[in-house]
Motif scaffolding. Sequence first.
Motif, PDB file in Angstrom:
ATOM      1  N   SER A 161       0.863  -1.180   0.000  1.00  6.52           N
ATOM      2  CA  SER A 161       0.000   0.000   0.000  1.00  6.52           C
ATOM      3  C   SER A 161       0.897   1.226   0.000  1.00  6.52           C
ATOM      4  O   SER A 161       2.105   1.137   0.201  1.00  6.52           O
ATOM      5  CB  SER A 161      -0.897   0.007   1.238  1.00  6.52           C
ATOM      6  OG  SER A 161      -0.122   0.206   2.415  1.00  6.52           O
ATOM      7  N   ARG A 170      -3.483   3.984   4.915  1.00  9.26           N
ATOM      8  CA  ARG A 170      -3.134   3.110   3.797  1.00  9.26           C
ATOM      9  C   ARG A 170      -4.067   3.379   2.624  1.00  9.26           C
ATOM     10  O   ARG A 170      -5.275   3.509   2.809  1.00  9.26           O
ATOM     11  CB  ARG A 170      -3.296   1.640   4.196  1.00  9.26           C
ATOM     12  CG  ARG A 170      -2.290   1.113   5.142  1.00  9.26           C
ATOM     13  CD  ARG A 170      -2.666  -0.332   5.506  1.00  9.26           C
ATOM     14  NE  ARG A 170      -1.645  -0.961   6.295  1.00  9.26           N
ATOM     15  CZ  ARG A 170      -1.576  -0.905   7.624  1.00  9.26           C
ATOM     16  NH1 ARG A 170      -2.488  -0.249   8.308  1.00  9.26           N
ATOM     17  NH2 ARG A 170      -0.595  -1.524   8.260  1.00  9.26           N
ATOM     18  N   PHE A 181      -4.678   1.693  -1.431  1.00  7.93           N
ATOM     19  CA  PHE A 181      -4.347   0.583  -2.317  1.00  7.93           C
ATOM     20  C   PHE A 181      -4.761   0.924  -3.737  1.00  7.93           C
ATOM     21  O   PHE A 181      -5.752   1.623  -3.953  1.00  7.93           O
ATOM     22  CB  PHE A 181      -5.070  -0.696  -1.867  1.00  7.93           C
ATOM     23  CG  PHE A 181      -4.644  -1.174  -0.508  1.00  7.93           C
ATOM     24  CD1 PHE A 181      -3.611  -2.084  -0.374  1.00  7.93           C
ATOM     25  CD2 PHE A 181      -5.274  -0.720   0.642  1.00  7.93           C
ATOM     26  CE1 PHE A 181      -3.204  -2.524   0.877  1.00  7.93           C
ATOM     27  CE2 PHE A 181      -4.886  -1.160   1.893  1.00  7.93           C
ATOM     28  CZ  PHE A 181      -3.847  -2.063   2.012  1.00  7.93           C
TER      29      PHE A 181
END
Length: 121
Positions: A28, A36, A38
């Motif tokens: 990530s 985080r 992604f």
Amino acid sequence: MRIGELSERTGASVRSLRYYEQQGLMTSERTPSGQRTFHADAVERVRLIQLLLAAGLSSPRILEMMPCIHSGTTTRAQRRMLEGERLRIEERIAELESARERLSRVIRIARERDEERAPAA
């Protein structure tokens, strides 16, 4: 996408997603606030990880397979590892079947003894 959205889209818990990242199965990026994020292809990757876990592979074994995901081909060593994993699962199935048979015998003996001790009607 954020970890919560990835969790919703894949059915994997946030905790699982953190674990996958910790094991090196996925990566990530971090926002300036440390959250985080992604890439969109993370959904497909998580689904593949889940499939391989369900097939009985451990996280380290899945990590061994990750290069073939990018290349689209497997090495002889990877195929041997997969065959070894299949053999391990087959051996475990045989052990479980044997245990089931032993348990069935115990149940049968217990029933027979109970029937012998039951008062006549």
